[in-house]
Design an enzyme around this catalytic site. Sequence first.
Site, PDB file in Angstrom:
ATOM      1  CE  LYS A  94      -3.354  -2.356   2.937  1.00 16.04           C
ATOM      2  NZ  LYS A  94      -3.926  -2.337   4.292  1.00 16.04           N
ATOM      3  CG  HIS A 144      23.203 -13.603   3.980  1.00 13.41           C
ATOM      4  ND1 HIS A 144      22.690 -13.673   5.264  1.00 13.41           N
ATOM      5  CD2 HIS A 144      22.534 -14.556   3.265  1.00 13.41           C
ATOM      6  CE1 HIS A 144      21.762 -14.613   5.311  1.00 13.41           C
ATOM      7  NE2 HIS A 144      21.644 -15.166   4.117  1.00 13.41           N
TER       8      HIS A 144
END
Length: 317
Positions: A94, A144
């Site tokens: 949204k 990572h």
Amino acid sequence: MTMEKAIYPIHQHILEARQFTRKWLEEEFFPEVDYTADYDQQQIIFQPLKGSSICLLFYEPSTRTRMSFFQAATKLGANVFNTENAKDFSSAIKGESLIDTVRVVNVLGFDAMVIRYHLEGGAKEAAAASKIPVINAGDGTGEHPTQALLDIYTIYKHFGRIDELRVALVGDLKHGRTTRSLAYVLSMFNGVRLELVAPPELQMREDVLSFLQENHVSYHLSDNLTEVAPKVDVTYMTRAQKERMTKALEISSSGVCITDEVMERVPSKAIIMHPLPRSDDFGELPEKFTADPRVVIFEQVKNGLRTRMTILRMLLG
Ligand code: NCD
């Protein structure tokens, strides 16, 4: 040493491999993972994080990292909220900003958040807006760091040292965050020699290469694993990250895959690693080699669970 003791908080956030030090790895992290492994092996129930809650917010696909953080937190007694594919299923769709989502996680009283974001720098952006620890579970083509921790621990358990090891990082080094973080961690040790084996268009990016030069880490670029494999102690394979390539590249896998010929040339005491997932169509580590004793990919997964249990304890215990 008991599991209940409060463990020295290491850092508020875990964002990049360069925040670790050799001293911390050797004196604190490795012994603590050994300790976690002992408990886990004996299936002793200990729940130092009982009453804590951890939010897993994954904007990109993940199998191992998400499952192992979930399992690690659960084994330590924490409650876990787990959003898979947050790009589509959270309010991001949204138009909500990352920092608003981070604020919500903070206000709701979570004790830590583990985030995988599709853009480099996402975890740092989240950390800047967060009072609770943020753990980077992969930020686009960035880093990572918890994978690097489990990888360095796996290497350490095999060789009893990291100094003087020769390590080949192989495959898509341009987009792979695991090899970037691992290169940073390996550079903390003495006399490590790196062989960076990739098709020329997928070689390690300039930022890592400059870092290696500045830190006097010896490295060599190659696109021929058959030549490199007999000379290294660790062969760390990765897949081609097609989803990150901006234009459709015809990447040839020849020279950067494990073949029968490469396998014959890998020394018997060497190990072959892969962060997984491996790719069938690229074929960097074919299924038929899985049971070879030099292939330690599922040991990495097990060490991943124990690494994540350890860092959650270190941050929250
Ligand atoms: C890797 C990742 O997500 O960076 N997987 C993992 O976390 N073990 C590697 C990859 O996607 O190729």
